[in-house]
Write a protein that holds these residues in place. Structure first.
Motif, short mmCIF file in Angstrom:
data_model
loop_
_atom_site.label_atom_id
_atom_site.label_comp_id
_atom_site.label_asym_id
_atom_site.label_seq_id
_atom_site.Cartn_x
_atom_site.Cartn_y
_atom_site.Cartn_z
N PRO A 252 34.63 -33.56 -41.92
CA PRO A 252 34.76 -32.64 -40.77
C PRO A 252 34.26 -33.21 -39.45
N SER A 253 33.30 -34.14 -39.49
CA SER A 253 32.77 -34.66 -38.22
C SER A 253 33.77 -35.60 -37.54
N MET A 254 34.88 -35.86 -38.20
CA MET A 254 35.93 -36.68 -37.59
C MET A 254 37.19 -35.87 -37.31
N VAL B 187 34.50 -48.76 -38.37
CA VAL B 187 33.75 -47.56 -38.00
C VAL B 187 34.59 -46.29 -38.22
N PRO B 188 34.11 -45.39 -39.10
CA PRO B 188 34.77 -44.08 -39.21
C PRO B 188 34.58 -43.31 -37.91
N THR B 189 35.67 -42.90 -37.27
CA THR B 189 35.62 -42.49 -35.87
C THR B 189 36.09 -41.05 -35.64
N GLY B 190 35.41 -40.38 -34.69
CA GLY B 190 35.80 -39.04 -34.27
C GLY B 190 35.91 -38.99 -32.76
N ASN B 191 34.75 -38.89 -32.12
CA ASN B 191 34.70 -38.80 -30.66
C ASN B 191 34.68 -40.17 -29.98
N PHE B 192 34.76 -41.23 -30.75
CA PHE B 192 34.84 -42.61 -30.26
C PHE B 192 33.52 -43.11 -29.66
N GLY B 193 32.38 -42.49 -30.03
CA GLY B 193 31.11 -42.96 -29.49
C GLY B 193 30.58 -44.16 -30.26
N ASN B 194 30.54 -44.03 -31.58
CA ASN B 194 29.99 -45.07 -32.42
C ASN B 194 30.76 -46.39 -32.26
N PRO C 247 32.27 -38.78 -47.62
CA PRO C 247 33.70 -38.81 -47.27
C PRO C 247 34.01 -39.53 -45.94
N HIS C 248 33.10 -39.48 -44.97
CA HIS C 248 33.35 -40.18 -43.70
C HIS C 248 33.35 -41.69 -43.91
N THR C 249 32.32 -42.15 -44.62
CA THR C 249 32.23 -43.58 -44.91
C THR C 249 33.41 -44.02 -45.78
N SER D 270 28.14 -46.78 -42.27
CA SER D 270 28.09 -45.62 -43.15
C SER D 270 27.39 -44.50 -42.37
N THR D 271 28.12 -43.38 -42.14
CA THR D 271 27.65 -42.42 -41.15
C THR D 271 26.95 -41.19 -41.71
N ALA D 272 27.01 -40.96 -43.02
CA ALA D 272 26.29 -39.80 -43.57
C ALA D 272 25.86 -40.08 -45.00
N SER D 273 24.78 -39.41 -45.42
CA SER D 273 24.35 -39.50 -46.81
C SER D 273 25.34 -38.75 -47.69
N GLY E 117 28.38 -28.23 -36.67
CA GLY E 117 27.51 -28.47 -37.81
C GLY E 117 26.49 -29.57 -37.60
N ASP E 118 26.93 -30.83 -37.55
CA ASP E 118 26.00 -31.96 -37.55
C ASP E 118 25.21 -32.13 -36.26
N THR E 119 25.90 -32.05 -35.12
CA THR E 119 25.24 -32.32 -33.85
C THR E 119 24.12 -31.32 -33.57
N LEU F 263 20.15 -36.64 -42.01
CA LEU F 263 20.98 -37.41 -42.96
C LEU F 263 22.37 -37.78 -42.45
N ALA F 264 22.51 -37.85 -41.12
CA ALA F 264 23.77 -38.34 -40.55
C ALA F 264 23.45 -39.25 -39.37
N PHE F 265 24.44 -40.03 -38.94
CA PHE F 265 24.16 -41.12 -38.00
C PHE F 265 23.74 -40.63 -36.61
N LYS F 266 24.03 -39.37 -36.30
CA LYS F 266 23.68 -38.87 -34.96
C LYS F 266 22.17 -38.90 -34.71
N ASP F 267 21.38 -38.94 -35.78
CA ASP F 267 19.92 -39.03 -35.63
C ASP F 267 19.49 -40.28 -34.87
#
Ligand SMILES: *Cc1c(COP(=O)(O)O)cnc(C)c1O
Length: 509
Positions: free
Chosen positions: A331-333, A276-283, A410-412, A436-439, A156-158, A121-125
């Motif tokens: 938290p993923s950001m 893009v909601p961003t953390g590690n700058f991959g997306n 919250p990320h989206t 939109s990066t997570a459900s 958590g997510d990864t 349920l998150a974009f890393k899939d």
């Protein structure tokens, strides 16, 4: 955007290191190695031209076939049929939308690219469902035969996304460490109930940094690596700097654009905004690469939470990690060092590795660096940086639900707020695609609080049910079933026992 795309012969794409001293490698090698030996990140030697209509001859193809089409331009040492079967295996019933990556159009015209229909349920899939298949194929062409051990430290997510992706993949084992009492109860259950004969999970007594440091120590310990090699094991990582994670993310920007055309929201060739909601700058880097391949985009909006190191960087050209770290409801950001930014720096520096080495050296030694005016100007013409604090994030969740009948996580929500702010500031009315990066169900507590519920003392499954009632959507089955699945992984270890736990898992003791 600048039309500096070049048409290359895609028959022989190579991958070069951002630090300039590692030799160029094929895409298979880049995916197996993860990071170049000089410590740099692999980038394509050139960008293939795909243009605004790469699917013109695809008709009503599936997302899997479209993704394979985009990947073919980058992963040129894979056979077309290998890519098609990898994508078809990755993007199938394990996604709960037949479109894999559907686009929702909100009342205010915003197109929302829903990247969270996969098993966790998150974009890393999107990347982690595919990467194991790419790795498997790459390993088949290696002359030396060994088993790859994917080692992950997760907040958590990864971890869960990697476990889902690599479970029961041939020639690969996977082991995940997470901080004991440092992940949400849903995230803990997701990992503890993981199936797969090749998968292991253990909690570490410590925080995320302790788990991360422990994993880094295992990677750099010559004694352990020698011992592993003796058993025919080779360590590897599935983190977001691996080319095998980045490449699959380029595809959905093209399909998202296509959906906007198909829905009559834009004319083909018309530039859009991408937020893009961003953390590690991959997306967001994948979106930048899509632009380099000819996707018509006028501006990339980089959205941060209170950890707004990227907002400051885009506005000033100074990257300064010497600041307080905040735990937020996204938290993923929560990241102060965005690893994939190095790939953008390489382009901003006109592909001069010496310049990249200087900046990366400075951020390690003194905690900050400042880019030159020559690099700042292309950065600012392509990117807009903005951030949202906790109040604005929760407000964005409440407003989109009340005004548009659409629930976001919250990320989206951080992305949505930054898009709103950009429009207010610039009056730019260009059509926008928001990733939109997570459900919202994955972050049920924060979402319910945003809608005005008091959630204290309530358990996760009660909250899931409550959110289902409010939103008139069913609880995603992957979350509902957690209540009934047996907990298979209950181990907890001390920080200095991580290597021992790994060796035990691999049957080396
Ligand atoms: C990982 C993650 C992000 C950040 O993506 P990056 O590629 O690291 O910038 C945003 N939202 C969610 C839900 C994530 O899991």
């Amino acid at each position: 955007m600048q039309g500096e795309v070049e048409c290359v012969n895609v028959a022989d794409m190579e991958y070069i290191s951002t630090r300039g001293s590692g030799p160029p490698v094929s895409s298979k090698k880049a995916i197996i190695k993860g990071i170049a030996e000089d410590g740099g990140l692999y980038v394509p030697s050139d960008f293939p031209f795909l243009g605004p209509d790469p699917f013109f001859e695809c008709g009503q193809s599936s997302y899997a076939d479209k993704a394979a089409k985009i990947l073919r331009a980058f992963l040129t040492d894979y056979l077309e049929k290998e890519l098609i079967s990898a994508c078809q295996a990755a993007y199938a019933e394990n996604f709960d939308s037949p479109l894999t990556v559907p686009v929702r159009f909100l009342k205010d015209g915003t197109a929302v690219l829903e990247l969270w229909h996969g098993p966790t349920l998150a974009f890393k899939d999107i990347a982690l469902q595919l990467m194991p298949h790419l790795l498997s194929v790459a390993l088949q062409s290696e002359r030396e035969k060994y088993e790859v051990v994917i080692l992950v430290a997760t907040s958590g997510d990864t971890g869960k996304a990697a476990l889902e992706g690599f479970a029961d993949v041939q020639g690969v084992r996977i082991f995940v460490f997470y901080p004991h009492e440092g992940v949400s109860e849903i995230q803990r259950l997701q990992m503890a109930t993981q199936l797969g004969r090749n998968a292991g999970v253990c909690a570490v007594q410590g925080n995320f940094d302790d788990a991360q440091n422990g994993v880094k120590q295992i990677f750099s310990d010559p004694t352990i690596n020698k011992k592993l090699a003796g058993f025919n094991f080779q360590l590897s990582s599935a983190n977001s700097i691996n080319w095998g994670r980045l490449a699959p993310q380029i595809a959905y920007y093209f399909t998202g654009y296509d959906e906007m055309v198909a829905a009559g929201k834009i004319k083909r060739g018309q530039p859009i905004l991408i937020c893009v909601p961003t953390g590690n700058f991959g997306n967001i880097l994948a979106a930048y690469y899509a632009i380099k391949c000819g996707l018509p985009v006028s501006r990339l909006l980089c959205a941060s939470n209170r950890n707004k190191v990227l907002t400051d960087f885009i506005r000033t050209g100074i990257y300064d990690r010497r600041r307080e770290f905040y735990k937020t409801e996204s938290p993923s950001m929560d990241i102060l060092i965005s690893s994939n930014l190095e790939r953008l720096l390489f382009e901003l520096a006109g592909r001069q590795s010496a310049v990249v080495c200087e900046w990366m050296g400075k951020v390690t030694s003194q905690g900050w660096y400042s880019i030159t005016p020559d690099a700042l100007s292309p950065l600012q013409s392509c990117f807009y940086g903005g951030f949202a604090d906790q109040l604005e994030t929760l407000q964005a969740i409440r407003e989109t639900f009340r005004n548009q009948g659409y629930l976001i996580d919250p990320h989206t929500a951080v992305g949505y707020r930054v898009l709103q702010r950009y429009r207010e500031e610039t009056r730019d009315r260009a059509p926008a695609l928001l990733t939109s990066t997570a459900s919202p169900f994955k972050f049920n507590r924060a979402v319910l609080e945003a809608l005005g519920r008091n959630t204290s003392g309530e358990d996760e499954f009660t909250l899931l049910k409550e959110l289902a009632i409010i939103s008139s959507q069913p609880v995603p089955s992957k979350l509902a079933e957690l209540k009934t699945l047996p907990e298979l992984h209950k181990g907890i270890c001390a920080k200095d026992e991580m290597a021992k736990v790994l060796c035990q898992f691999l049957g080396m003791e």
